[in-house]
Design a protein around this motif. Structure first.
Motif, PDB file in Angstrom:
ATOM      1  N   ALA B  52       0.822  -1.212   0.000  1.00 59.50           N
ATOM      2  CA  ALA B  52       0.000   0.000   0.000  1.00 59.50           C
ATOM      3  C   ALA B  52       0.855   1.261   0.000  1.00 59.50           C
ATOM      4  O   ALA B  52       0.367   2.334  -0.315  1.00 59.50           O
ATOM      5  CB  ALA B  52      -0.923   0.005   1.221  1.00 59.50           C
ATOM      6  N   MET B  79      -4.419   2.107  -5.498  1.00 57.99           N
ATOM      7  CA  MET B  79      -4.858   0.907  -4.788  1.00 57.99           C
ATOM      8  C   MET B  79      -6.019   1.308  -3.883  1.00 57.99           C
ATOM      9  O   MET B  79      -6.249   2.485  -3.628  1.00 57.99           O
ATOM     10  CB  MET B  79      -3.734   0.366  -3.920  1.00 57.99           C
ATOM     11  CG  MET B  79      -2.565  -0.130  -4.737  1.00 57.99           C
ATOM     12  SD  MET B  79      -1.379  -0.947  -3.687  1.00 57.99           S
ATOM     13  CE  MET B  79      -0.180  -1.467  -4.894  1.00 57.99           C
ATOM     14  N   SER B  80      -6.729   0.315  -3.409  1.00 57.63           N
ATOM     15  CA  SER B  80      -7.699   0.619  -2.370  1.00 57.63           C
ATOM     16  C   SER B  80      -7.573  -0.446  -1.299  1.00 57.63           C
ATOM     17  O   SER B  80      -6.997  -1.498  -1.535  1.00 57.63           O
ATOM     18  CB  SER B  80      -9.112   0.697  -2.930  1.00 57.63           C
ATOM     19  OG  SER B  80      -9.498  -0.548  -3.426  1.00 57.63           O
ATOM     20  N   MET B  81      -8.079  -0.118  -0.121  1.00 54.21           N
ATOM     21  CA  MET B  81      -7.757  -0.975   1.019  1.00 54.21           C
ATOM     22  C   MET B  81      -8.923  -1.021   2.005  1.00 54.21           C
ATOM     23  O   MET B  81      -9.628  -0.025   2.199  1.00 54.21           O
ATOM     24  CB  MET B  81      -6.509  -0.410   1.696  1.00 54.21           C
ATOM     25  CG  MET B  81      -5.974  -1.252   2.821  1.00 54.21           C
ATOM     26  SD  MET B  81      -4.257  -0.784   3.168  1.00 54.21           S
ATOM     27  CE  MET B  81      -3.936  -1.742   4.624  1.00 54.21           C
ATOM     28  N   PHE B  83      -9.455  -1.688   5.931  1.00 52.22           N
ATOM     29  CA  PHE B  83      -8.640  -1.756   7.145  1.00 52.22           C
ATOM     30  C   PHE B  83      -9.305  -2.628   8.196  1.00 52.22           C
ATOM     31  O   PHE B  83     -10.528  -2.745   8.238  1.00 52.22           O
ATOM     32  CB  PHE B  83      -8.438  -0.352   7.715  1.00 52.22           C
ATOM     33  CG  PHE B  83      -7.497   0.490   6.908  1.00 52.22           C
ATOM     34  CD1 PHE B  83      -6.198   0.689   7.324  1.00 52.22           C
ATOM     35  CD2 PHE B  83      -7.904   1.078   5.717  1.00 52.22           C
ATOM     36  CE1 PHE B  83      -5.323   1.463   6.581  1.00 52.22           C
ATOM     37  CE2 PHE B  83      -7.036   1.846   4.969  1.00 52.22           C
ATOM     38  CZ  PHE B  83      -5.745   2.039   5.409  1.00 52.22           C
ATOM     39  N   ARG B 148     -16.392   1.424   0.135  1.00 53.48           N
ATOM     40  CA  ARG B 148     -15.457   2.495  -0.175  1.00 53.48           C
ATOM     41  C   ARG B 148     -14.291   1.964  -1.013  1.00 53.48           C
ATOM     42  O   ARG B 148     -13.769   2.664  -1.874  1.00 53.48           O
ATOM     43  CB  ARG B 148     -14.935   3.091   1.138  1.00 53.48           C
ATOM     44  CG  ARG B 148     -13.944   4.208   0.951  1.00 53.48           C
ATOM     45  CD  ARG B 148     -13.574   4.828   2.275  1.00 53.48           C
ATOM     46  NE  ARG B 148     -12.848   3.883   3.137  1.00 53.48           N
ATOM     47  CZ  ARG B 148     -12.368   4.197   4.330  1.00 53.48           C
ATOM     48  NH1 ARG B 148     -12.555   5.402   4.810  1.00 53.48           N
ATOM     49  NH2 ARG B 148     -11.729   3.303   5.057  1.00 53.48           N
ATOM     50  N   ALA B 149     -13.910   0.713  -0.741  1.00 55.26           N
ATOM     51  CA  ALA B 149     -12.765   0.157  -1.457  1.00 55.26           C
ATOM     52  C   ALA B 149     -13.134  -0.297  -2.865  1.00 55.26           C
ATOM     53  O   ALA B 149     -12.323  -0.188  -3.781  1.00 55.26           O
ATOM     54  CB  ALA B 149     -12.186  -1.012  -0.665  1.00 55.26           C
TER      55      ALA B 149
END
Lengths: 297, 360
Positions: B52, B79-81, B83, B148-149
């Motif tokens: 990331a 990228m998206s993540m 958590f 959201r990701a």
């Protein structure tokens, strides 16, 4: 088939609970007494003093205060100082706190050094800055050693530099209070939010605007209220640097009480500060109220 | 969408002496769902954070879609993540949270609205779009984080133990939902977890990590069936794989466990007269109350009915193993039962290095 309804709950005659003073009241009672004696009573005294003449209620002192040639300049100077100093301090404090958050080498030492002014008496700070801005002070020595003309920073006929000197000294002295509040506020924000914003493509300024500052709002609110109220009370630094050449409201209060021996007008001036502080606090609390979160917590 | 090439990645945290990732190399194909699995402190999260851009490696490189991103800041990696803590912004409504990445990229408003509506629909968040995170349950917050990701059209989707804060039932439901969503997205996904059942059920490939290194990389069933070493076998599976001290006879034809001789598979021909570890899964041991040929006697120590099966703790030749018996099997502690190890499911490990034995 009929269904038996469950038996009605039996009404028990419970003895009336003995009326006692709730423990909470007992616990805060000492502070209430303390506050009433040391804070409440002097406030009432002060208000009375500002309005009570020989024949009962009077507005004489208020009139005298307003008609004094130093009053309006003092009000103007105080407001000007607040308007310029507070934004400046917040920019400094937030920048410093963000620098500390980026975890530089000797992080703790930086924080400690930046917090030193907090421990300094304001009169001492004023005297230190006096030795810098003095006609023969450190600043002018540096200027002359560089071959430049020395500047009479604190001359009475130079209001711009007077203001500048008081501003610099006050920013130096009291930014650390904002810093300490902002740093503790930042520490309370989990790192994940900032990291999430980074991963989702936010630039530094976007993160500051959309994530960090909104999450920091409660701390900023506290710092803003505290600093503004304290800024209304700016006194010792300005007194040490400028004497009466740059009058401020609290300085005027002091002058009326000591030099002019008139505690009534002094009380009236103190009242002006009290009212202004209260109004500003209410204003901040309303203006910074989180509209999105109303009624959720 | 993009493939990922990680090569020789080394990271030591400041102040630490052990390497968090120790020369890790890993290739992930475009559209693959790769799970990094390991106990806490094995370096899986560090690896993900380096992907990331939240941590920078000491050496080595990461390339995404053929482009070197090793030292690129996180916001430039596309990228998206998701958590572990969700990290859903508490001061903003669900709608804004889901569209956060898109609005940071200054996408047109109608595109943001459309994608937010799509993601909210997919994750059943429609009714909650105008709520604040504080008004949502943990499971719903997690859905917001996933939504959201996925609206991002990112090259790579990273997930850091996204299910670990949900309760058991919710976790099970959301797991299959997540698998379907990610499959439909066809985005390259890297998923970190310490939960072996999650890893097996979600991943196209599973990378089992230990002490900063990848102990085994493979298809989930391969990793389960044929662990590359004792660590992997002991970490994956519930109960973990049994390891029994054994020896190969002088002619290589028999496996000796205590006083018992079992027929040795041909693999062991070349390991005559050596000590080995026999690895066998609890469900691959057949139990019987009657003796038949090739059986090993054992004494039942503990009987644990699990509903779909009965878990037995059995002492065999002084060693304790776990055996999964059918729910109809009746026995009691102290009884002697007879165990049959099916030859195809026996795995053999070097008794010193604990690595799987290969024919030589």
């Amino acid at each position: 088939m009929t269904v038996d309804s469950p038996p009605a709950p039996v009404q028990l005659d419970t003895p009336a609970r003995p009326r006692r003073i709730p423990p909470a009241v007992l616990l805060i009672a000492p502070s209430i007494v303390f506050m009433a004696l040391l804070l409440g009573w002097p406030v009432i005294q002060g208000v009375l003093q500002a309005f009570r003449g020989d024949e009962g209620f009077t507005l004489d002192y208020i009139t005298r205060m307003v008609e004094d040639p130093y009053f309006w300049p003092a009000v103007r100077n105080t407001l000007l100082l607040i308007a310029v100093m507070i934004p400046l301090q917040f920019v400094f404090a937030i920048t410093m706190a963000l620098l500390l958050r980026s975890n530089p080498r000797l992080n703790k030492v930086h924080f400690f050094v930046w917090a030193i002014p907090l421990a300094l008496s304001d009169l001492a700070a004023g005297l230190v800055w006096l030795s810098i801005f003095n006609d023969r002070g450190y600043l002018n020595s540096v200027l002359t050693s560089l071959g430049l003309d020395s500047i009479p920073w604190l001359a009475y006929d130079n209001p711009a530099t007077l203001f500048l000197c008081v501003l610099v000294a006050e920013v130096w002295r009291s930014t650390s209070l904002v810093l300490v509040i902002v740093v503790s506020g930042l520490q309370g924000i989990p790192k994940d939010y900032d990291e999430a914003a980074q991963v989702f493509g936010a630039t530094f300024w976007q993160r500051l605007r959309h994530v960090t500052l909104p999450l920091l709002k409660p701390s900023l609110q506290v710092a803003l209220i505290l600093r503004t109220i304290l800024a209304f009370q700016t006194f010792a630094v300005a007194q040490a640097l400028t004497g009466q050449n740059f009058p401020l409201v609290v300085g005027e209060t002091y002058r009326w009480y000591t030099a002019l021996q008139n505690p009534n007008v002094a009380a009236a001036l103190a009242l002006v500060i009290l009212v202004a502080s209260m109004l500003i606090s209410v204003f901040y609390l309303r203006a910074l109220r989180d509209k999105g979160q109303e009624g959720t917590r | 969408m993009a493939d990922i090439t990680i090569s020789h990645l080394v990271k030591t945290y400041p102040g630490g002496t052990e390497r968090a990732t120790d020369d890790v190399s890993l290739d992930i194909a475009d559209g693959d769902f790769t799970v990094l699995l390991g106990p806490s402190g094995c370096g899986k999260t560090t690896l993900l954070r380096m992907l990331a851009g939240l941590e920078l490696p000491d050496s080595g490189s990461i390339a995404v879609g053929g482009k070197d991103v090793t030292y690129l800041p996180p916001n430039k990696r596309n990228m998206s993540m998701v958590f572990q803590s969700y990290a859903v912004f508490p001061h903003r409504k669900v709608r804004y949270n889901i569209g956060f990445g898109l609005s940071m990229a200054k996408k047109p408003k109608e595109e943001i609205d459309r994608k937010v509506a799509w993601a909210a629909d997919l994750l059943q968040l429609g009714p909650y779009l105008d709520r604040l995170p504080a008004q949502l349950s943990g499971g719903q917050r997690q859905r917001v984080a996933v939504a959201r990701a996925i609206v991002m059209d990112a090259d790579v989707l990273l997930m850091d133990e996204p299910l670990s804060n949900l309760d058991a039932l919710l976790r099970l439901n959301f797991r299959s939902e997540l698998k379907k969503i990610v499959k439909d997205l066809k985005t390259t996904t890297v998923y970190v977890t310490h939960d072996q059942s999650e890893a097996l059920s979600l991943g196209d490939r599973v990378a089992v990590m230990r002490k900063g290194q990848i102990a085994q990389l493979g298809d989930p069933l391969d990793v389960y069936d044929a662990p590359a070493d004792r660590f992997v076998g002991g970490f994956i599976g519930s109960p973990p794989m049994n390891f029994i001290k054994a020896a190969v006879s002088g002619d290589g034809g028999a496996l000796i466990v205590g006083d018992q001789r079992l027929r040795a598979p041909s693999l062991l021909q070349s390991y005559s007269s050596t000590d080995v570890l026999l690895g066998v899964r609890a469900e691959n041991v057949a139990v019987d109350t009657q003796r038949s040929s090739g059986d090993v006697p054992g004494t039942v120590l503990v009987v644990e009915p699990m509903g779909s099966s009965i878990l037995l703790t059995v002492e065999v030749e002084g060693q304790t193993i776990k055996v999964q018996a059918p729910p109809t099997f009746r026995t009691s502690p102290g009884a002697t039962i007879w165990l049959t190890f099916s030859p195809n499911s026996m795995r053999f490990y070097d008794s010193e290095t604990a690595m799987a034995l290969v024919a030589r």
